[in-house]
Design a protein around this motif. Structure first.
Motif, PDB file in Angstrom:
ATOM      1  N   ASP A 173       0.844  -1.193   0.000  1.00 53.35           N
ATOM      2  CA  ASP A 173       0.000   0.000   0.000  1.00 53.35           C
ATOM      3  C   ASP A 173       0.878   1.241   0.000  1.00 53.35           C
ATOM      4  OD1 ASP A 173      -2.260   1.568   0.036  1.00 53.35           O
ATOM      5  OD2 ASP A 173      -2.924   0.968   2.022  1.00 53.35           O
ATOM      6  N   SER A 174       0.262   2.364  -0.293  1.00 50.15           N
ATOM      7  CA  SER A 174       0.974   3.638  -0.273  1.00 50.15           C
ATOM      8  C   SER A 174      -0.007   4.733   0.109  1.00 50.15           C
ATOM      9  CB  SER A 174       1.548   3.939  -1.661  1.00 50.15           C
ATOM     10  OG  SER A 174       1.949   5.286  -1.748  1.00 50.15           O
ATOM     11  N   ASP A 175       0.415   5.645   0.985  1.00 48.77           N
ATOM     12  CA  ASP A 175      -0.441   6.778   1.327  1.00 48.77           C
ATOM     13  C   ASP A 175      -0.637   7.682   0.109  1.00 48.77           C
ATOM     14  OD1 ASP A 175      -0.902   5.996   3.942  1.00 48.77           O
ATOM     15  OD2 ASP A 175       0.855   7.061   4.708  1.00 48.77           O
ATOM     16  N   ALA A 176       0.224   7.530  -0.900  1.00 45.21           N
ATOM     17  CA  ALA A 176       0.100   8.309  -2.139  1.00 45.21           C
ATOM     18  C   ALA A 176      -0.756   7.560  -3.171  1.00 45.21           C
ATOM     19  CB  ALA A 176       1.486   8.594  -2.716  1.00 45.21           C
ATOM     20  N   TYR A 177      -1.366   6.455  -2.766  1.00 47.53           N
ATOM     21  CA  TYR A 177      -2.226   5.618  -3.616  1.00 47.53           C
ATOM     22  C   TYR A 177      -1.402   4.777  -4.602  1.00 47.53           C
ATOM     23  CZ  TYR A 177      -6.091   8.342  -1.786  1.00 47.53           C
ATOM     24  OH  TYR A 177      -6.973   8.940  -0.940  1.00 47.53           O
ATOM     25  N   ILE A 178      -1.966   3.635  -4.957  1.00 53.23           N
ATOM     26  CA  ILE A 178      -1.384   2.779  -5.987  1.00 53.23           C
ATOM     27  C   ILE A 178      -2.089   3.228  -7.274  1.00 53.23           C
ATOM     28  CG2 ILE A 178      -1.030   0.396  -6.749  1.00 53.23           C
ATOM     29  CD1 ILE A 178       0.332   1.169  -4.024  1.00 53.23           C
ATOM     30  N   LYS A 179      -1.356   3.890  -8.166  1.00 51.70           N
ATOM     31  CA  LYS A 179      -1.979   4.562  -9.305  1.00 51.70           C
ATOM     32  C   LYS A 179      -1.682   3.925 -10.659  1.00 51.70           C
ATOM     33  CE  LYS A 179       0.024   8.466  -7.985  1.00 51.70           C
ATOM     34  NZ  LYS A 179       0.595   8.067  -6.702  1.00 51.70           N
ATOM     35  N   HIS A 180      -0.826   2.895 -10.674  1.00 49.66           N
ATOM     36  CA  HIS A 180      -0.403   2.309 -11.949  1.00 49.66           C
ATOM     37  C   HIS A 180      -0.004   0.857 -11.702  1.00 49.66           C
ATOM     38  CE1 HIS A 180       2.189   1.590 -15.450  1.00 49.66           C
ATOM     39  NE2 HIS A 180       1.452   2.517 -16.034  1.00 49.66           N
ATOM     40  N   PRO A 181      -0.176  -0.015 -12.700  1.00 54.92           N
ATOM     41  CA  PRO A 181       0.237  -1.412 -12.513  1.00 54.92           C
ATOM     42  C   PRO A 181       1.699  -1.560 -12.059  1.00 54.92           C
ATOM     43  CG  PRO A 181      -1.091  -1.232 -14.482  1.00 54.92           C
ATOM     44  CD  PRO A 181      -0.854   0.182 -13.984  1.00 54.92           C
ATOM     45  N   GLU A 227       3.169   0.223  -9.938  1.00 53.95           N
ATOM     46  CA  GLU A 227       3.198   0.488  -8.499  1.00 53.95           C
ATOM     47  C   GLU A 227       2.519  -0.644  -7.728  1.00 53.95           C
ATOM     48  OE1 GLU A 227       1.332   4.294  -7.864  1.00 53.95           O
ATOM     49  OE2 GLU A 227       2.769   5.327  -9.139  1.00 53.95           O
ATOM     50  N   TRP A 228       1.832  -1.525  -8.455  1.00 52.76           N
ATOM     51  CA  TRP A 228       1.116  -2.646  -7.823  1.00 52.76           C
ATOM     52  C   TRP A 228       2.115  -3.773  -7.607  1.00 52.76           C
ATOM     53  CZ3 TRP A 228      -0.193  -7.631  -7.592  1.00 52.76           C
ATOM     54  CH2 TRP A 228      -1.325  -7.973  -6.855  1.00 52.76           C
ATOM     55  N   ILE A 229       2.614  -3.876  -6.372  1.00 54.29           N
ATOM     56  CA  ILE A 229       3.656  -4.861  -6.029  1.00 54.29           C
ATOM     57  C   ILE A 229       3.077  -5.787  -4.961  1.00 54.29           C
ATOM     58  CG2 ILE A 229       5.962  -5.147  -5.042  1.00 54.29           C
ATOM     59  CD1 ILE A 229       6.422  -2.173  -6.121  1.00 54.29           C
ATOM     60  N   THR A 235      -7.188   1.659 -15.677  1.00 54.78           N
ATOM     61  CA  THR A 235      -5.921   1.436 -14.977  1.00 54.78           C
ATOM     62  C   THR A 235      -6.132   0.485 -13.807  1.00 54.78           C
ATOM     63  OG1 THR A 235      -5.102   3.597 -15.660  1.00 54.78           O
ATOM     64  CG2 THR A 235      -4.018   2.583 -13.768  1.00 54.78           C
ATOM     65  N   LEU A 236      -7.251   0.654 -13.101  1.00 49.90           N
ATOM     66  CA  LEU A 236      -7.578  -0.263 -12.008  1.00 49.90           C
ATOM     67  C   LEU A 236      -7.694  -1.691 -12.551  1.00 49.90           C
ATOM     68  CD1 LEU A 236      -8.310  -0.659  -9.013  1.00 49.90           C
ATOM     69  CD2 LEU A 236     -10.695  -0.210  -9.653  1.00 49.90           C
TER      70      LEU A 236
END
Length: 178
Positions: A16-24, A26-28, A65-66
């Motif tokens: 997770d990230s407080d800056a949001y997961i905004k792109h695949p 960033e999805w780790i 993107t989601l």
């Protein structure tokens, strides 16, 4: 009996990230989470994900993107020859007062409808107070992980957590169920 489990996504399945997961990109996945889902599936469990995704409403990323992020999860699980059975998401922000946004029960009611069963006594694994609250509202068995916002959730010392088992991550939570 059909064994079903509901998982939160950000902080449980993926980092997770407080800056949001905004792109695949960033999805780790959280360490062990893909293996945990594979273990559930190979043990005959139905796996549903219920995730608040206010970044859509905030304009940080599109529904496409989601979907691409969820495709990444699908591809990682395909290596184990398994798949998640259902992903339910709420694109709304708290101020929308949307019944589907956790701790509202709408997403979980949708999962019940989809599979034609009650979620009472079904495990739900999350990392936030909203996950615990919605699980309790649905008479589920909430479980908290320390990953994602889990440590932050524990530090608030909410009385709602007093009877909730805590695990290091999704894999240890799943191993306790299996």
């Amino acid at each position: 009996m059909n064994k079903i489990i509901v998982l939160d996504r950000d902080g449980v399945v993926n980092q997770d990230s407080d800056a949001y997961i905004k792109h695949p990109d960033e999805w780790i996945p959280e360490p062990g989470s893909i293996e945990a889902i594979a273990k559930l599936k190979k043990s005959g469990w139905t796996v549903a994900i219920a995730t608040n995704q206010s970044g859509v409403r905030r304009g940080y990323y599109s529904r496409q993107t989601l979907h691409a992020m969820h495709q990444k999860l699908t591809q990682l699980l395909a290596e184990y020859e398994v798949a998640v059975d259902w992903i339910s998401y709420s694109p709304y922000v708290s101020e929308d007062n949307a019944p589907c946004r956790k701790p509202g029960t709408g997403m979980l009611q949708a999962i019940q409808n989809r599979f034609g069963l009650s979620l009472a006594n079904v495990p739900m694994i999350g990392d936030s107070l909203a996950d615990i609250q919605v699980a309790k509202a649905m008479k589920m068995k909430p479980m908290l992980v320390r990953t994602g916002k889990g440590e932050r959730t524990l530090s608030k010392k909410s009385p709602e957590l007093s009877d909730v088992p805590v695990y290091d991550n999704l894999l240890t939570a799943v191993e306790s169920l299996l």
